[in-house]
Motif scaffolding. Structure first.
Motif, PDB file in Angstrom:
ATOM      1  N   ASP A  32       0.835  -1.207   0.000  1.00  0.00           N
ATOM      2  CA  ASP A  32       0.000   0.000   0.000  1.00  0.00           C
ATOM      3  C   ASP A  32       0.871   1.258   0.000  1.00  0.00           C
ATOM      4  OD1 ASP A  32      -2.127   1.761   0.150  1.00  0.00           O
ATOM      5  OD2 ASP A  32      -2.497   1.432   2.290  1.00  0.00           O
ATOM      6  N   PRO A  33       1.595   1.505  -1.081  1.00  0.00           N
ATOM      7  CA  PRO A  33       2.493   2.668  -1.095  1.00  0.00           C
ATOM      8  C   PRO A  33       1.745   3.989  -0.976  1.00  0.00           C
ATOM      9  CG  PRO A  33       2.298   1.735  -3.301  1.00  0.00           C
ATOM     10  CD  PRO A  33       1.645   0.768  -2.365  1.00  0.00           C
ATOM     11  N   ARG A  34       0.501   4.034  -1.419  1.00  0.00           N
ATOM     12  CA  ARG A  34      -0.234   5.299  -1.395  1.00  0.00           C
ATOM     13  C   ARG A  34      -0.410   5.812   0.030  1.00  0.00           C
ATOM     14  NH1 ARG A  34      -4.516   5.170  -6.351  1.00  0.00           N
ATOM     15  NH2 ARG A  34      -3.098   4.279  -7.891  1.00  0.00           N
ATOM     16  N   HIS A  35      -0.595   4.897   0.973  1.00  0.00           N
ATOM     17  CA  HIS A  35      -0.711   5.306   2.380  1.00  0.00           C
ATOM     18  C   HIS A  35       0.573   5.994   2.833  1.00  0.00           C
ATOM     19  CE1 HIS A  35      -1.485   5.114   6.683  1.00  0.00           C
ATOM     20  NE2 HIS A  35      -0.316   4.520   6.831  1.00  0.00           N
ATOM     21  N   TYR A  36       1.722   5.443   2.454  1.00  0.00           N
ATOM     22  CA  TYR A  36       3.006   5.997   2.866  1.00  0.00           C
ATOM     23  C   TYR A  36       3.268   7.327   2.158  1.00  0.00           C
ATOM     24  CZ  TYR A  36       3.971   1.559   5.153  1.00  0.00           C
ATOM     25  OH  TYR A  36       3.925   0.472   5.981  1.00  0.00           O
ATOM     26  N   TYR A  37       2.906   7.403   0.867  1.00  0.00           N
ATOM     27  CA  TYR A  37       3.083   8.664   0.154  1.00  0.00           C
ATOM     28  C   TYR A  37       2.179   9.748   0.748  1.00  0.00           C
ATOM     29  CZ  TYR A  37       5.619   5.994  -3.403  1.00  0.00           C
ATOM     30  OH  TYR A  37       6.527   5.207  -4.061  1.00  0.00           O
ATOM     31  N   GLY A  38       0.988   9.364   1.184  1.00  0.00           N
ATOM     32  CA  GLY A  38       0.110  10.330   1.828  1.00  0.00           C
ATOM     33  C   GLY A  38       0.710  10.860   3.115  1.00  0.00           C
ATOM     34  N   ALA A  39       1.344   9.974   3.885  1.00  0.00           N
ATOM     35  CA  ALA A  39       1.985  10.413   5.129  1.00  0.00           C
ATOM     36  C   ALA A  39       3.145  11.355   4.846  1.00  0.00           C
ATOM     37  CB  ALA A  39       2.471   9.193   5.917  1.00  0.00           C
ATOM     38  N   LEU A  40       3.882  11.085   3.763  1.00  0.00           N
ATOM     39  CA  LEU A  40       4.983  11.979   3.395  1.00  0.00           C
ATOM     40  C   LEU A  40       4.460  13.322   2.909  1.00  0.00           C
ATOM     41  CD1 LEU A  40       7.270   9.399   1.571  1.00  0.00           C
ATOM     42  CD2 LEU A  40       7.887  10.694   3.624  1.00  0.00           C
ATOM     43  N   ARG A  41       3.433  13.317   2.066  1.00  0.00           N
ATOM     44  CA  ARG A  41       2.903  14.571   1.541  1.00  0.00           C
ATOM     45  C   ARG A  41       2.296  15.434   2.654  1.00  0.00           C
ATOM     46  NH1 ARG A  41       0.978  16.869  -3.282  1.00  0.00           N
ATOM     47  NH2 ARG A  41       2.713  15.761  -4.265  1.00  0.00           N
ATOM     48  N   ALA A  42       1.773  14.784   3.700  1.00  0.00           N
ATOM     49  CA  ALA A  42       1.206  15.540   4.815  1.00  0.00           C
ATOM     50  C   ALA A  42       2.252  16.404   5.499  1.00  0.00           C
ATOM     51  CB  ALA A  42       0.564  14.578   5.820  1.00  0.00           C
ATOM     52  N   GLN A  43       3.529  16.051   5.310  1.00  0.00           N
ATOM     53  CA  GLN A  43       4.614  16.833   5.908  1.00  0.00           C
ATOM     54  C   GLN A  43       4.994  18.043   5.050  1.00  0.00           C
ATOM     55  OE1 GLN A  43       7.963  14.332   7.136  1.00  0.00           O
ATOM     56  NE2 GLN A  43       6.606  12.577   7.266  1.00  0.00           N
ATOM     57  N   GLY A  44       4.473  18.117   3.818  1.00  0.00           N
ATOM     58  CA  GLY A  44       4.816  19.222   2.929  1.00  0.00           C
ATOM     59  C   GLY A  44       5.482  18.714   1.660  1.00  0.00           C
ATOM     60  N   PRO A  45       6.072  19.604   0.856  1.00  0.00           N
ATOM     61  CA  PRO A  45       6.731  19.189  -0.386  1.00  0.00           C
ATOM     62  C   PRO A  45       7.885  18.219  -0.169  1.00  0.00           C
ATOM     63  CG  PRO A  45       6.415  21.570  -0.341  1.00  0.00           C
ATOM     64  CD  PRO A  45       6.098  21.064   1.033  1.00  0.00           C
ATOM     65  N   VAL A  46       8.475  18.267   1.032  1.00  0.00           N
ATOM     66  CA  VAL A  46       9.583  17.378   1.382  1.00  0.00           C
ATOM     67  C   VAL A  46       9.233  16.669   2.677  1.00  0.00           C
ATOM     68  CG1 VAL A  46      12.044  17.196   1.887  1.00  0.00           C
ATOM     69  CG2 VAL A  46      11.231  18.960   0.301  1.00  0.00           C
ATOM     70  N   GLY A  47       9.281  15.340   2.662  1.00  0.00           N
ATOM     71  CA  GLY A  47       8.982  14.555   3.848  1.00  0.00           C
ATOM     72  C   GLY A  47      10.219  13.874   4.397  1.00  0.00           C
ATOM     73  N   TRP A  48      10.035  13.192   5.525  1.00  0.00           N
ATOM     74  CA  TRP A  48      11.136  12.546   6.247  1.00  0.00           C
ATOM     75  C   TRP A  48      10.858  11.054   6.303  1.00  0.00           C
ATOM     76  CZ3 TRP A  48      15.907  13.324   7.323  1.00  0.00           C
ATOM     77  CH2 TRP A  48      16.552  12.821   8.452  1.00  0.00           C
ATOM     78  N   ALA A  49      11.796  10.242   5.802  1.00  0.00           N
ATOM     79  CA  ALA A  49      11.559   8.805   5.682  1.00  0.00           C
ATOM     80  C   ALA A  49      12.797   8.028   6.081  1.00  0.00           C
ATOM     81  CB  ALA A  49      11.170   8.457   4.243  1.00  0.00           C
ATOM     82  N   GLU A  50      12.648   6.694   6.132  1.00  0.00           N
ATOM     83  CA  GLU A  50      13.773   5.770   6.244  1.00  0.00           C
ATOM     84  C   GLU A  50      13.763   4.843   5.046  1.00  0.00           C
ATOM     85  OE1 GLU A  50      15.100   4.857  10.849  1.00  0.00           O
ATOM     86  OE2 GLU A  50      13.576   3.600   9.919  1.00  0.00           O
TER      87      GLU A  50
END
Length: 414
Positions: free
Chosen positions: A27-45
């Motif tokens: 379910d990559p869309r869930h993860y991309y949504g969490a990143l986009r919620a942080q703004g144009p640049v998100g924080w990931a591992e």
């Protein structure tokens, strides 16, 4: 202690979105949504303990891709910050090739690759694809069922690329196994990297002894006079980049076509070109989802975030595609100029026309030969391979009317 500008976000103490989790593949869309919620640049591992900035906004992505003064492809400063057994090192460590170089070195390496691939004429590549389809037709046709990932997409790319690089057909399994392990970035990543490196070293040794009409021999003989080590790493890059993403583009496109019967009928009837389906996948389900990797040359303010150096800045083509698919397109089909799957700027893919030809030709040949392909599972139930970098199906099972490649039926490859 570093003091950050008051209007800039610093993610160093924030919980990252973990792209290495098993759930990301399903379910990559869930993860991309969490990143986009942080703004144009998100924080990931990208792996446990390996943080990265992830760019999910098109404008910010273009700023990264075109700004060579601020962003570099050279990962060596980052490498010193990660464990030597990190599962993503195989995909991210520095090598003297076009992908991990900047400036004059990049131009030198890129020019040699363009020169040797320009010698692959479209009719020649088309013929190699037809040959591969014929070989695979003989294996799967009489069965009436197949996995279009394991029985078609991946072995087809192994056949075509080994042919271009001067290797026999039977070496395909080694290529598939080693690159698959390395790309997934899991427990077998280091083993896969070592196996793939050995594969390439043996190839260069063979071509240095006995040159042929193939890409490695042309690189060894190029006027730029690359060293043998440099040729090795150009082949390491191009063979891997040609295999994994293209096989995934092929299988992702087939799954998208077969998941929509009305769409499939327009393609098999010739009413709609296969290229439309390939371009849709490049827009919305790109096979190389998170591999636009850059590094800030120095700490810098970027789209409201304070970027530290020696931390990967990942242009997420997968996230860009997901959010573009949500936008209203007034009924028009996307075109190949409006997505970023080929990258942009100095490091844009230099062989995209070869890739498009290979994939479209393979699908046209397959669907002409087997016009009644019927997926066994609905698309929502297909499974996807783990790994932070790619969007890659585990399998694509289908049924069809059994056929023999030697029959006189219309559409059989010959």
């Amino acid at each position: 202690m570093t003091t950050y500008p008051p209007d800039q976000r610093d993610f160093s103490r924030s919980a990252p979105v973990r792209l290495w989790e098993e759930g990301f593949a399903s379910d990559p869309r869930h993860y991309y949504g969490a990143l986009r919620a942080q703004g144009p640049v998100g924080w990931a591992e990208l792996a446990p303990g390996v943080p990265a900035y992830v760019v999910t906004d098109r404008r910010a992505a273009l700023d990264v891709l075109h700004d060579e003064e601020t962003f570099s492809h050279d990962p060596r400063a980052w490498e010193t910050t990660v464990p030597v057994d990190s599962p993503v090192l195989g995909m991210m460590r520095w090598r003297p090739n076009a992908l991990f170089s900047d400036g004059a070195a990049h131009v030198r390496y890129r020019t040699t690759l363009i020169d040797v691939f320009d010698l692959v004429e479209p009719h020649d590549l088309r013929g190699r694809v037809h040959r591969a389809v014929r070989l695979l037709a003989g294996r799967i046709g009489p069965r009436g069922e197949a996995d279009l990932v394991g029985d078609f997409a991946r072995p087809l790319l192994a056949l075509v690329l080994n042919d271009l690089f001067g290797l026999p057909d039977h070496e395909g399994d080694r290529l598939n196994d080693s690159l698959g392990k390395m790309m997934e970035g899991g427990a077998q990543a280091a083993e896969g990297e070592a196996q793939y490196a050995q594969y390439v070293l043996e190839l260069i040794d063979a071509k240095a002894r006995t040159p042929g009409d193939d890409l490695p021999s042309r690189l060894l003989d190029h006027p730029a006079r690359l060293t043998r080590e440099e040729v090795t790493w150009q082949v390491f890059l191009t063979l891997g980049a040609g295999y994994e993403p293209t096989a995934n583009l092929l299988s992702n496109t087939l799954s998208r076509i077969l998941g929509n019967p009305a769409y499939y009928s327009t393609l098999t009837s010739g009413a709609r070109p296969v290229l439309d389906a390939v371009v849709e996948v490049l827009h919305h389900e790109t096979p190389l989802a998170n591999y636009g990797i850059y590094y800030a040359r120095r700490p810098v303010s970027f789209h409201g975030v304070w970027l530290r150096d020696a931390v990967p800045v990942v242009v997420s083509y997968g996230a860009l595609g997901h959010f573009s698919e949500q936008e209203v397109t007034d009924g028009r089909h996307p075109n190949d100029a409006s997505h970023l799957s080929w990258g942009a700027g100095a490091h844009a893919c230099p062989v995209k026309q070869h890739t498009l030809l290979l994939v479209t030709e393979a699908i046209e040949q397959l669907t002409q030969w087997l016009p009644d392909l019927d997926p066994v599972l609905p698309r929502a139930r297909l499974s996807w391979r783990p790994g932070p970098f790619h969007r890659s199906l585990t399998a694509l099972p289908v049924r069809f009317s059994p056929r023999s490649p030697s029959s006189d039926q219309p559409g059989v490859p010959s």
